[in-house]
Design a protein around this motif. Structure first.
Motif, mmCIF file in Angstrom:
data_model
loop_
_atom_site.group_PDB
_atom_site.id
_atom_site.type_symbol
_atom_site.label_atom_id
_atom_site.label_comp_id
_atom_site.label_asym_id
_atom_site.label_seq_id
_atom_site.Cartn_x
_atom_site.Cartn_y
_atom_site.Cartn_z
ATOM 1 N N ARG A 1 22.112 49.074 -5.338
ATOM 2 C CA ARG A 1 21.026 48.175 -4.486
ATOM 3 C C ARG A 1 21.392 46.721 -4.310
ATOM 4 N N ARG A 2 21.318 46.412 -3.153
ATOM 5 C CA ARG A 2 21.400 44.752 -2.976
ATOM 6 C C ARG A 2 20.297 43.964 -2.326
ATOM 7 N N HIS A 3 19.974 42.915 -2.971
ATOM 8 C CA HIS A 3 18.497 42.351 -2.631
ATOM 9 C C HIS A 3 19.007 41.328 -1.687
ATOM 10 N N TYR A 4 19.453 41.455 -0.552
ATOM 11 C CA TYR A 4 19.546 40.556 0.341
ATOM 12 C C TYR A 4 18.253 39.820 0.797
ATOM 13 N N GLU A 5 17.148 40.169 0.601
ATOM 14 C CA GLU A 5 15.713 39.624 0.999
ATOM 15 C C GLU A 5 15.522 38.456 -0.048
ATOM 16 N N ARG A 6 16.362 38.291 -1.131
ATOM 17 C CA ARG A 6 16.170 37.466 -2.142
ATOM 18 C C ARG A 6 17.147 36.103 -1.647
ATOM 19 N N LEU A 7 18.142 36.287 -0.813
ATOM 20 C CA LEU A 7 18.842 35.199 -0.410
ATOM 21 C C LEU A 7 18.101 34.021 0.186
ATOM 22 N N LYS A 8 18.603 32.856 0.003
ATOM 23 C CA LYS A 8 18.009 31.600 0.726
ATOM 24 C C LYS A 8 18.667 31.512 2.180
ATOM 25 N N PHE B 1 21.326 33.346 5.100
ATOM 26 C CA PHE B 1 22.016 34.300 5.675
ATOM 27 C C PHE B 1 22.693 34.225 7.090
ATOM 28 N N PRO B 2 23.936 34.608 7.160
ATOM 29 C CA PRO B 2 24.623 34.183 8.586
ATOM 30 C C PRO B 2 23.864 34.779 9.850
ATOM 31 N N GLU B 3 23.929 34.121 10.541
ATOM 32 C CA GLU B 3 23.067 34.445 11.914
ATOM 33 C C GLU B 3 23.877 35.361 12.512
ATOM 34 N N GLY B 4 23.015 36.372 13.157
ATOM 35 C CA GLY B 4 23.747 37.351 13.933
ATOM 36 C C GLY B 4 24.364 38.680 13.413
ATOM 37 N N LEU B 5 24.145 38.705 11.997
ATOM 38 C CA LEU B 5 24.599 39.679 11.055
ATOM 39 C C LEU B 5 23.328 40.230 10.649
ATOM 40 N N LEU B 6 23.266 41.913 10.312
ATOM 41 C CA LEU B 6 22.310 42.362 9.317
ATOM 42 C C LEU B 6 22.976 43.461 8.530
ATOM 43 N N VAL B 7 22.417 44.025 7.405
ATOM 44 C CA VAL B 7 23.058 44.855 6.742
ATOM 45 C C VAL B 7 22.011 46.121 6.915
ATOM 46 N N MET B 8 22.529 47.306 6.663
ATOM 47 C CA MET B 8 21.553 48.406 6.594
ATOM 48 C C MET B 8 22.343 49.659 6.032
ATOM 49 N N GLY B 9 21.805 50.801 5.874
ATOM 50 C CA GLY B 9 22.461 52.010 5.341
ATOM 51 C C GLY B 9 22.762 51.836 3.840
ATOM 52 N N THR C 1 9.858 32.458 10.028
ATOM 53 C CA THR C 1 10.663 33.045 9.254
ATOM 54 C C THR C 1 11.749 33.778 10.165
ATOM 55 N N PRO C 2 12.962 33.443 10.138
ATOM 56 C CA PRO C 2 14.023 33.902 10.640
ATOM 57 C C PRO C 2 13.929 35.648 10.530
ATOM 58 N N LEU C 3 14.669 36.185 11.590
ATOM 59 C CA LEU C 3 14.545 37.636 11.836
ATOM 60 C C LEU C 3 15.051 38.232 10.635
ATOM 61 N N TRP C 4 16.459 37.762 10.187
ATOM 62 C CA TRP C 4 16.961 38.359 8.969
ATOM 63 C C TRP C 4 16.170 38.702 7.801
ATOM 64 N N ARG C 5 15.358 37.613 7.443
ATOM 65 C CA ARG C 5 14.409 37.484 6.394
ATOM 66 C C ARG C 5 13.277 38.492 6.573
ATOM 67 N N ARG C 6 12.599 38.522 7.790
ATOM 68 C CA ARG C 6 11.676 39.525 7.954
ATOM 69 C C ARG C 6 12.174 41.172 7.924
#
Ligand SMILES: Cc1cc2nc3c(=O)[nH]c(=O)nc-3n(C[C@H](O)[C@H](O)[C@H](O)COP(=O)(O)OP(=O)(O)OC[C@H]3O[C@@H](n4cnc5c(N)ncnc54)[C@H](O)[C@@H]3O)c2cc1C
Length: 167
Positions: free
Chosen positions: A9-16, A18-26, A61-66
């Protein structure tokens, strides 16, 4: 037979940041021991989290964080079910807190009685596939049913991991 090194499990939600225009799933966000068959369900829940994050009114709050926060909430429950189940293997080096160990023992009892009782089996499958929350296992009528079936002389299962090692 499949070989699977570990739940990850990778906790991207804990990052301060994150690159604009990218998301991670699955599986790139969280991958599970396939024995539990939850990867696609969780990826779908992450898809719903992304849909909701896109539909929500814009905030500071930016989209990636939400999105990552909502996706983390979708992952929390299956992650605890899967890692809790895997921690019963003797090879596991993860020592769980007492409450989690007791819950795990009760879940094992539910699993064993499910083999002998249709209603317990139906609920087990619903919880396992994230249709019902695990709290359904703790409804008084269900607990009584599990205890009643468990009091009968059920055949003892082999110790966790024994079948996999034999294979
Ligand atoms: C043996 C096994 C049984 C499973 N059984 C179930 C089940 O019964 N139920 C369930 O819900 N889940 C099950 N899963 C889990 C499920 O398969 C995964 O959770 C799901 O496929 C994850 O989807 P994904 O899109 O994140 O990754 P993937 O489905 O792995 O897709 C990633 C894709 O990216 C491609 N790729 C990788 N690197 C690159 C690159 N550099 N450039 C371009 N493309 C690339 C790969 O070829 C692949 O097609 C099982 C998994 C395994 C291994």
């Amino acid at each position: 037979m499949h070989k699977y090194p570990a739940n990850a499990r990778r906790h991207y939600e804990r990052l301060k940041r994150f690159p604009e225009g990218l998301l991670v799933m699955g599986d790139a966000l969280c991958s599970f021991n396939p024995t539990y068959a939850q990867g696609m369900t969780v990826a779908s829940l992450e898809g719903l989290a992304l849909r909701d994050a896109l539909r929500a009114p814009a905030t500071s709050t930016p989209l990636w964080r939400r999105y990552f926060r909502a996706a983390a909430r979708a992952v929390d429950l299956p992650w605890s079910l899967v890692t809790g189940g895997d921690s019963s293997y003797p090879e596991s080096n993860w020592s769980q807190p007492l409450a989690a160990r007791l819950t795990g023992r009760y879940f094992t009892m539910v699993q064993r009685t499910a083999v002998h009782d249709g209603a317990v089996f139906a609920m087990f499958i619903k919880v396992q596939n994230l249709v019902e929350p695990p709290a359904a296992f703790f409804k008084p009528a269900f607990v009584l049913r599990v205890l009643r079936v468990a009091r009968q002389q059920l055949p003892q299962p082999p110790p966790a991991g024994a079948v996999a090692r034999a294979t």
